[in-house]
Design a protein around this motif. Structure first.
Motif, PDB file in Angstrom:
ATOM      1  N   MET A   1      16.089  10.884  -2.142  1.00 46.71           N
ATOM      2  CA  MET A   1      14.634   9.993  -2.856  1.00 46.71           C
ATOM      3  C   MET A   1      13.718   9.976  -1.960  1.00 46.71           C
ATOM      4  O   MET A   1      13.506  10.206  -0.337  1.00 46.71           O
ATOM      5  CB  MET A   1      15.151   9.112  -3.195  1.00 46.71           C
ATOM      6  N   ASN A   2      12.136  10.188  -2.460  1.00 40.38           N
ATOM      7  CA  ASN A   2      11.481  10.141  -1.381  1.00 40.38           C
ATOM      8  C   ASN A   2      10.671   8.466  -0.803  1.00 40.38           C
ATOM      9  O   ASN A   2      10.676   7.798  -1.232  1.00 40.38           O
ATOM     10  CB  ASN A   2      10.101  10.810  -1.707  1.00 40.38           C
ATOM     11  N   LYS A   3      10.611   8.574   0.636  1.00 41.17           N
ATOM     12  CA  LYS A   3       9.518   7.171   1.491  1.00 41.17           C
ATOM     13  C   LYS A   3       8.650   7.726   1.361  1.00 41.17           C
ATOM     14  O   LYS A   3       7.691   8.603   1.353  1.00 41.17           O
ATOM     15  CB  LYS A   3      10.673   7.183   2.437  1.00 41.17           C
ATOM     16  N   ARG A   4       7.738   6.729   1.547  1.00 45.10           N
ATOM     17  CA  ARG A   4       6.561   6.985   2.153  1.00 45.10           C
ATOM     18  C   ARG A   4       6.160   6.412   2.807  1.00 45.10           C
ATOM     19  O   ARG A   4       5.947   5.252   3.671  1.00 45.10           O
ATOM     20  CB  ARG A   4       5.972   5.952   1.353  1.00 45.10           C
ATOM     21  N   LEU A   5       4.840   7.084   3.741  1.00 39.26           N
ATOM     22  CA  LEU A   5       4.270   6.496   4.835  1.00 39.26           C
ATOM     23  C   LEU A   5       2.651   6.895   5.124  1.00 39.26           C
ATOM     24  O   LEU A   5       2.128   7.807   4.165  1.00 39.26           O
ATOM     25  CB  LEU A   5       4.886   8.502   5.812  1.00 39.26           C
ATOM     26  N   PHE A   6       2.388   5.443   5.063  1.00 30.54           N
ATOM     27  CA  PHE A   6       0.694   5.081   5.742  1.00 30.54           C
ATOM     28  C   PHE A   6       0.555   4.753   6.577  1.00 30.54           C
ATOM     29  O   PHE A   6       0.996   4.178   7.960  1.00 30.54           O
ATOM     30  CB  PHE A   6       0.797   3.696   5.252  1.00 30.54           C
ATOM     31  N   ILE A   7      -0.593   5.987   7.610  1.00 24.76           N
ATOM     32  CA  ILE A   7      -1.339   6.280   9.065  1.00 24.76           C
ATOM     33  C   ILE A   7      -2.740   5.314   9.045  1.00 24.76           C
ATOM     34  O   ILE A   7      -3.635   6.084   7.561  1.00 24.76           O
ATOM     35  CB  ILE A   7      -0.884   7.331   9.574  1.00 24.76           C
ATOM     36  N   LYS A   8      -2.954   4.401   9.072  1.00 23.34           N
ATOM     37  CA  LYS A   8      -4.314   3.964   9.519  1.00 23.34           C
ATOM     38  C   LYS A   8      -4.614   4.234  10.737  1.00 23.34           C
ATOM     39  O   LYS A   8      -3.939   3.838  11.933  1.00 23.34           O
ATOM     40  CB  LYS A   8      -4.513   2.439   9.041  1.00 23.34           C
ATOM     41  N   THR A   9      -6.177   5.641  10.492  1.00 24.07           N
ATOM     42  CA  THR A   9      -6.451   5.989  12.172  1.00 24.07           C
ATOM     43  C   THR A   9      -7.464   4.888  12.709  1.00 24.07           C
ATOM     44  O   THR A   9      -8.654   4.851  11.872  1.00 24.07           O
ATOM     45  CB  THR A   9      -6.401   7.571  11.715  1.00 24.07           C
ATOM     46  N   TYR A  10      -7.445   4.849  14.263  1.00 22.06           N
ATOM     47  CA  TYR A  10      -8.295   4.674  14.954  1.00 22.06           C
ATOM     48  C   TYR A  10      -8.703   5.021  15.372  1.00 22.06           C
ATOM     49  O   TYR A  10      -8.571   6.244  16.293  1.00 22.06           O
ATOM     50  CB  TYR A  10      -8.084   3.282  15.405  1.00 22.06           C
ATOM     51  N   PHE A  29      11.756  14.258   7.270  1.00 21.65           N
ATOM     52  CA  PHE A  29      12.635  13.616   6.214  1.00 21.65           C
ATOM     53  C   PHE A  29      12.840  12.805   5.506  1.00 21.65           C
ATOM     54  O   PHE A  29      12.777  10.774   5.406  1.00 21.65           O
ATOM     55  CB  PHE A  29      12.760  12.185   8.454  1.00 21.65           C
ATOM     56  N   GLY A  30      11.675  12.959   4.514  1.00 17.84           N
ATOM     57  CA  GLY A  30      11.401  12.435   3.228  1.00 17.84           C
ATOM     58  C   GLY A  30      10.257  11.424   2.804  1.00 17.84           C
ATOM     59  O   GLY A  30       9.937  11.030   2.000  1.00 17.84           O
ATOM     60  N   TYR A  31       9.376  11.684   4.657  1.00 21.21           N
ATOM     61  CA  TYR A  31       7.920  10.888   4.006  1.00 21.21           C
ATOM     62  C   TYR A  31       7.017  11.871   3.363  1.00 21.21           C
ATOM     63  O   TYR A  31       6.597  12.300   3.807  1.00 21.21           O
ATOM     64  CB  TYR A  31       8.017  10.232   5.575  1.00 21.21           C
ATOM     65  N   ILE A  32       6.949  10.766   1.860  1.00 19.19           N
ATOM     66  CA  ILE A  32       5.008  11.822   1.422  1.00 19.19           C
ATOM     67  C   ILE A  32       4.403  10.475   1.910  1.00 19.19           C
ATOM     68  O   ILE A  32       4.197   9.480   2.033  1.00 19.19           O
ATOM     69  CB  ILE A  32       5.705  12.097   0.469  1.00 19.19           C
ATOM     70  N   ALA A  33       2.601  11.395   2.309  1.00 17.43           N
ATOM     71  CA  ALA A  33       1.551  10.071   1.648  1.00 17.43           C
ATOM     72  C   ALA A  33       1.444   8.923   1.561  1.00 17.43           C
ATOM     73  O   ALA A  33       1.693   9.636  -0.214  1.00 17.43           O
ATOM     74  CB  ALA A  33       0.877  10.288   2.665  1.00 17.43           C
ATOM     75  N   ALA A  34       1.335   7.960   1.370  1.00 17.44           N
ATOM     76  CA  ALA A  34       1.302   6.407   0.359  1.00 17.44           C
ATOM     77  C   ALA A  34      -0.539   6.327   0.277  1.00 17.44           C
ATOM     78  O   ALA A  34      -1.314   6.437   1.611  1.00 17.44           O
ATOM     79  CB  ALA A  34       1.783   4.974   1.803  1.00 17.44           C
ATOM     80  N   ALA A  35      -0.855   6.075  -0.472  1.00 18.32           N
ATOM     81  CA  ALA A  35      -2.196   5.780  -1.088  1.00 18.32           C
ATOM     82  C   ALA A  35      -2.223   4.301   0.222  1.00 18.32           C
ATOM     83  O   ALA A  35      -3.977   4.034   0.660  1.00 18.32           O
ATOM     84  CB  ALA A  35      -2.632   5.237  -2.819  1.00 18.32           C
ATOM     85  N   GLY A  36      -1.288   3.743   0.089  1.00 25.69           N
ATOM     86  CA  GLY A  36      -2.037   2.012   1.069  1.00 25.69           C
ATOM     87  C   GLY A  36      -0.724   1.965   2.477  1.00 25.69           C
ATOM     88  O   GLY A  36       0.374   2.103   1.367  1.00 25.69           O
ATOM     89  N   PRO A  37      -1.565   0.795   2.658  1.00 21.07           N
ATOM     90  CA  PRO A  37      -0.060  -0.087   3.577  1.00 21.07           C
ATOM     91  C   PRO A  37       0.682  -1.124   2.249  1.00 21.07           C
ATOM     92  O   PRO A  37       2.039  -1.139   2.617  1.00 21.07           O
ATOM     93  CB  PRO A  37      -0.040  -0.738   4.456  1.00 21.07           C
ATOM     94  N   ASP A  39       2.397   0.176  -0.408  1.00 17.71           N
ATOM     95  CA  ASP A  39       3.101   0.609  -0.869  1.00 17.71           C
ATOM     96  C   ASP A  39       3.933   1.947  -0.119  1.00 17.71           C
ATOM     97  O   ASP A  39       4.915   2.569   0.019  1.00 17.71           O
ATOM     98  CB  ASP A  39       2.816   2.242  -2.162  1.00 17.71           C
ATOM     99  N   ALA A  40       4.413   1.168   1.473  1.00 11.73           N
ATOM    100  CA  ALA A  40       4.395   2.505   3.055  1.00 11.73           C
ATOM    101  C   ALA A  40       5.946   1.130   3.147  1.00 11.73           C
ATOM    102  O   ALA A  40       6.510   0.071   2.766  1.00 11.73           O
ATOM    103  CB  ALA A  40       3.506   2.299   3.240  1.00 11.73           C
ATOM    104  N   ASP A  41       6.923   2.258   3.209  1.00 13.06           N
ATOM    105  CA  ASP A  41       8.043   2.261   3.628  1.00 13.06           C
ATOM    106  C   ASP A  41       7.885   2.141   4.767  1.00 13.06           C
ATOM    107  O   ASP A  41       8.486   1.468   5.865  1.00 13.06           O
ATOM    108  CB  ASP A  41       9.595   3.268   3.375  1.00 13.06           C
TER     109      ASP A  41
END
Length: 449
Positions: A1-10, A29-37, A39-41
């Protein structure tokens, strides 16, 4: 099952590159991009220490993340919160103390261990701000994301200059240059995935001295020459450079490599020798002028950008006038200018002769007016010229595309979407506050680079 990753870059482009590599690391490791924090794991704040009040902005963002994390817990789920980058390196354990909901704190030289840190976070809070002996690039997977028309590629990290206002040597560590073969291989992958322009990144990029494929050492000029031979690479750029490291090989590359764009960001910071010495810049104003002269002799159409700090501790009025004199002497196509603001832990932060804020604000306004006038004049000089524009994406209006001139100006013109990725001669017709407007005169005048 996919997990979601959100990265905010400064911050800087290098952080953008690092964030992309973090996503590459977590993808297996199953992490796909999340639209925002929300929704993120896994939420990562990839921080930058260059701008003023960087730590305060990070803690403010963490306050929002905290509420999302607790909401997830109430629903029976879990959100892992991580802070990376230069603020994480500088603040370290204090982040864990001030923000008990943060699971992981890691510096920019440790993110290649991110999967391990995420696994450990199930049982403990993790702090990794070490400067490992092994280069992190040896442990990064191949880039997986499509780069787009313009791509960035880190070739060098860290800095040995120790300017008295700068935190980079403390947060990014000593200078390290990646082996040329490794860079060339990554550039080939980027070009094969559609990149037409590659910007080479480094905190002190023209200090590059990496192992060449035959075991010798290359400077940045030699590396640029090799990258120019990669099929599909139409343009090369590099940033950020130091005046002390503009050597003959790099000057020759500006003369001899047509793919190297005639635009150079060459920070000077001040035009006063006294202030430059206090900054530990290791060059004088006249040495900077002579470097610019060498570059212009090699490439007469080169345009320059720079960084300036006003109100550095101990800056007298005559020092500031020396800066404006240098600006008038050089002439810039664009530039970035800032009031000096102390960075904790740097020598200049504890100097006794700090400049009052009103004085800094007044000087900055004068300098920015001068720089803005030079940028406006440079842009105006482009009217009527045919500039090769690399189209990158659709514009705001139907049938419009946006691209970049050789001088990094944003240019928009009417063109079909299939021209994205092409270098097309565009006749500049108008100058707008943040862009140039142009027209492709005839179908026969267009070409594919």
């Amino acid at each position: 099952m996919n997990k979601r990753l959100f990265i905010k870059t400064y911050g800087c482009q290098m952080n953008v590159y690092d964030s992309a590599r973090m996503a590459d690391l977590m993808a297996p490791f199953g992490y796909i991009a999340a639209a925002g924090p929300e929704d993120a794991d896994l939420v990562i704040l990839n921080t930058c220490h260059i701008r003023e009040k960087a730590a305060e902005k990070m803690y403010s963002e963490l306050g929002t993340i905290r509420r999302l994390r607790y909401a997830r817990q109430r629903q029976g789920g879990r959100m892992i919160v991580a802070v990376g980058g230069c603020v994480a390196q500088a603040e370290g354990a204090e982040i864990l103390e001030r923000a008990p909901y943060v699971d992981i704190v890691f510096g920019p030289q440790a993110y290649h261990r991110l999967p391990e840190m995420v696994a450990r976070a199930a049982a403990e809070r993790v702090l990794d701000t070490s400067f490992p002996a092994e280069p992190k690039f040896d442990y990064l997977p191949e880039t997986s994301a499509a780069p787009g028309v313009s791509a960035i590629l880190t070739v060098q990290e860290g800095c040995d200059k120790f300017c008295t206002f700068c935190v980079v040597p403390y947060t990014r560590g000593a200078e390290y240059s990646r082996p040329a073969a490794e860079i060339i291989a990554e550039a080939r992958r980027l070009a094969a995935a559609g990149a037409r322009e590659i910007t080479l990144l480094g905190q002190n990029v023209n200090a590059y001295h990496g192992a060449s494929p035959d075991g010798a050492a290359w400077g940045l000029g030699e590396l640029i020459g090799a990258l120019a031979g990669i099929p599909g690479v139409a343009r090369l750029r590099y940033t950020t450079s130091h005046p002390r490291d503009v050597d003959d090989g790099l000057v020759a590359a500006h003369r001899d490599v047509p793919q190297l764009m005639p635009f150079l960001h060459l920070p000077v910071q001040s035009g006063s020798d006294r202030v430059l010495a206090a900054m530990n810049r290791r060059h004088t104003a006249d040495q900077y002028r002579r470097t610019v002269e060498r570059l212009r002799q090699a490439r007469p159409d080169i345009a320059l950008s720079s960084d300036f700090i006003v109100g550095f501790p101990g800056e007298f009025e005559e020092d500031f006038r020396a800066t404006t004199d240098l600006v008038r002497d050089i002439g810039y196509a664009q530039a970035f200018s800032f009031k000096y603001s102390p960075r904790p832990g740097t020598p200049a932060a504890s100097a006794d002769d700090q400049i009052p804020e009103p004085v800094k604000a007044e000087r900055l306004a004068i300098l920015q007016a001068l720089l803005h006038e030079q940028q406006r004049a440079f842009n105006q000089s482009c009217i009527g010229r045919d500039l090769p524009v690399l189209f990158e994406k659709p514009g705001r209006h139907p049938g419009q595309l946006i691209g970049r001139s050789p001088y990094l100006q944003s240019v928009h013109a009417e063109a079909a979407a299939e021209r994205i990725g092409e270098v097309v001669p565009v006749t500049i017709r108008a100058v707008h506050p943040n862009s140039l407007a142009g027209r492709i005169e005839t179908q026969s005048a267009e070409h594919r680079a």
